[in-house]
Design an enzyme around this catalytic site. Sequence first.
Site, PDB file in Angstrom:
ATOM      1  N   HIS A   1       0.851  -1.209   0.000  1.00  0.00           N
ATOM      2  CA  HIS A   1       0.000   0.000   0.000  1.00  0.00           C
ATOM      3  C   HIS A   1       0.880   1.250   0.000  1.00  0.00           C
ATOM      4  O   HIS A   1       0.677   2.172  -0.818  1.00  0.00           O
ATOM      5  CB  HIS A   1      -0.909  -0.021   1.241  1.00  0.00           C
ATOM      6  CG  HIS A   1      -1.706   1.238   1.436  1.00  0.00           C
ATOM      7  ND1 HIS A   1      -3.026   1.348   1.083  1.00  0.00           N
ATOM      8  CD2 HIS A   1      -1.351   2.452   1.941  1.00  0.00           C
ATOM      9  CE1 HIS A   1      -3.460   2.584   1.366  1.00  0.00           C
ATOM     10  NE2 HIS A   1      -2.461   3.270   1.881  1.00  0.00           N
ATOM     11  N   GLU A   2       1.857   1.317   0.916  1.00  0.00           N
ATOM     12  CA  GLU A   2       2.687   2.531   1.018  1.00  0.00           C
ATOM     13  C   GLU A   2       3.471   2.774  -0.270  1.00  0.00           C
ATOM     14  O   GLU A   2       3.639   3.931  -0.691  1.00  0.00           O
ATOM     15  CB  GLU A   2       3.627   2.429   2.207  1.00  0.00           C
ATOM     16  CG  GLU A   2       2.926   2.330   3.544  1.00  0.00           C
ATOM     17  CD  GLU A   2       1.894   3.445   3.752  1.00  0.00           C
ATOM     18  OE1 GLU A   2       0.864   3.184   4.404  1.00  0.00           O
ATOM     19  OE2 GLU A   2       2.106   4.578   3.267  1.00  0.00           O
TER      20      GLU A   2
ATOM     21  N   HIS B   1       1.776   4.866  -2.696  1.00  0.00           N
ATOM     22  CA  HIS B   1       1.976   6.321  -2.511  1.00  0.00           C
ATOM     23  C   HIS B   1       3.352   6.725  -3.030  1.00  0.00           C
ATOM     24  O   HIS B   1       3.479   7.760  -3.696  1.00  0.00           O
ATOM     25  CB  HIS B   1       1.881   6.676  -1.025  1.00  0.00           C
ATOM     26  CG  HIS B   1       0.538   6.526  -0.427  1.00  0.00           C
ATOM     27  ND1 HIS B   1      -0.593   7.083  -0.974  1.00  0.00           N
ATOM     28  CD2 HIS B   1       0.123   5.841   0.682  1.00  0.00           C
ATOM     29  CE1 HIS B   1      -1.636   6.788  -0.223  1.00  0.00           C
ATOM     30  NE2 HIS B   1      -1.235   6.037   0.773  1.00  0.00           N
TER      31      HIS B   1
ATOM     32  N   HIS C   1      -5.134   7.736  -2.080  1.00  0.00           N
ATOM     33  CA  HIS C   1      -6.015   6.696  -1.566  1.00  0.00           C
ATOM     34  C   HIS C   1      -7.191   6.481  -2.520  1.00  0.00           C
ATOM     35  O   HIS C   1      -7.571   7.388  -3.238  1.00  0.00           O
ATOM     36  CB  HIS C   1      -6.530   7.077  -0.173  1.00  0.00           C
ATOM     37  CG  HIS C   1      -5.520   6.800   0.892  1.00  0.00           C
ATOM     38  ND1 HIS C   1      -5.404   7.579   2.019  1.00  0.00           N
ATOM     39  CD2 HIS C   1      -4.564   5.842   0.989  1.00  0.00           C
ATOM     40  CE1 HIS C   1      -4.422   7.123   2.785  1.00  0.00           C
ATOM     41  NE2 HIS C   1      -3.897   6.053   2.169  1.00  0.00           N
TER      42      HIS C   1
END
Lengths: 371, 83
Positions: free
Chosen positions: A120-121, A124, A130
């Site tokens: 997930h990170e 970014h 998101h």
Amino acid sequence: LKARALTYKWTTNSLTYRIENYTPDMSVAEVDDSIQRALQVWARVTPLKFKRIYSGIADIMISFVVGDHRDGSPFDGPNGFLAHAFFPGVGIGGDAHFDDDETFSFRSTRGYNLFLVAAHEFGHSLGLEHSNVPGALMYPTYSYTNPDTFVLPRDDVKRIQALYGSNRDKPVNPDKPEPTPPVNPDACDPNLALDAVTTLRGEKLFFKNRFFWRIHPQLTETDQYLIKFFWPELPDNIDAAFENPSTDLVYIIKGQKVWALSGYDVVQRLSLSSFGLPDTVKKIDAAVYDVDTEKALFFLGKSYYSYDVNGKVMDRGFPKPVEQSFPGMTTKVTAAFQENGNTYLFSGPDVFQYNSGRLVNVLKSNSFLRC
Amino acid sequence: FRAHSGPVAPSETDDHEFAKNYLKKLYNMEEDNTPSFGRKVNEMSLKLGEMQEFFGLKVTGTLDAETMEMMKKPRCGVPDVAA
């Protein structure tokens, strides 16, 4: 949300990463592997390549820190914020920080799976914001998914490829195509076949794969959620579900395992034999609680069992053919629920509505989902 | 769901403080030092509505139990809205 003026992306497809330190929760090899696999989630669907370096400044600097670690975004101790990362750019751009007050894990469901959090990170780090699509990897809240069978969902594939394009130098082998990214089930699919249906304190929950739709009598929209969003312990792809209003408990069934829920809380863990079902029954297709007879009905193929909840005993003469008590129900029951004196038996995309044992209507399963 | 999980219900002020920090960090709610209470409440209600819409909750603009439950979930520290 809609007025996003800037998109952040790297101007090169060849990126470097460096693991600056380690969490004591996992071995060095486990951290290395988790980080490498997390990056591969994105490399697999884009032209991006990630090379590890062991000194100097990498595009993506990875570290485990606690509390205030001087980047303007202090961590908050156990739970809460698990990690954060910075969008592409020089300096701190692209870097990912993991809150080492959390307990990270490699394969178990203990704590937070580092692979999932890191994947997930790194979204970014590559420029993704998101997503508000339930089940998307870039959804803001943590939700455990089996890392061994993890496939990047379609929403994430679409958004990362909008930034970097697809993985051109890996042509799809028609004999062995990549697993297609999972798509959220569509409530209005005319062929929708549900896994299970139950009522819950006046609402109705319709289960499909790892999701469920929630129908609230006073709300007009149909909301979709991940099952693990509300009940992290529950499995995906459940077999059956039913509510016993008199005990305010909802039972979720998969295989021989049964979870008793009171709202958000799993309050009991049972097995099918707790409902008088023989050990030979390894799996059921559907279940419903009949509030009039106070019996729990369990459907298996074209027959069903009736369990006297108060007497805690299986009724005599069961299993019986479903059609004997529900005339016209000649196909397998795949889900069931009862409401306002009507018993709804689902069979694939079709629903047979019974009232006092009489077939009064045949519907489509998605007719409950306000299409 | 009418949730009644958790051993001790946190006080309302705790929840309010928690929600305020959450919205400041993740939904760009401004730090507001001028004592005009009316405006502050409005902004918080707006930001709550924004957060409820993002998560597909019922958009009430008020700190109801479901919204509080969502705020308490473990999550990523990157804001949900562009700074």
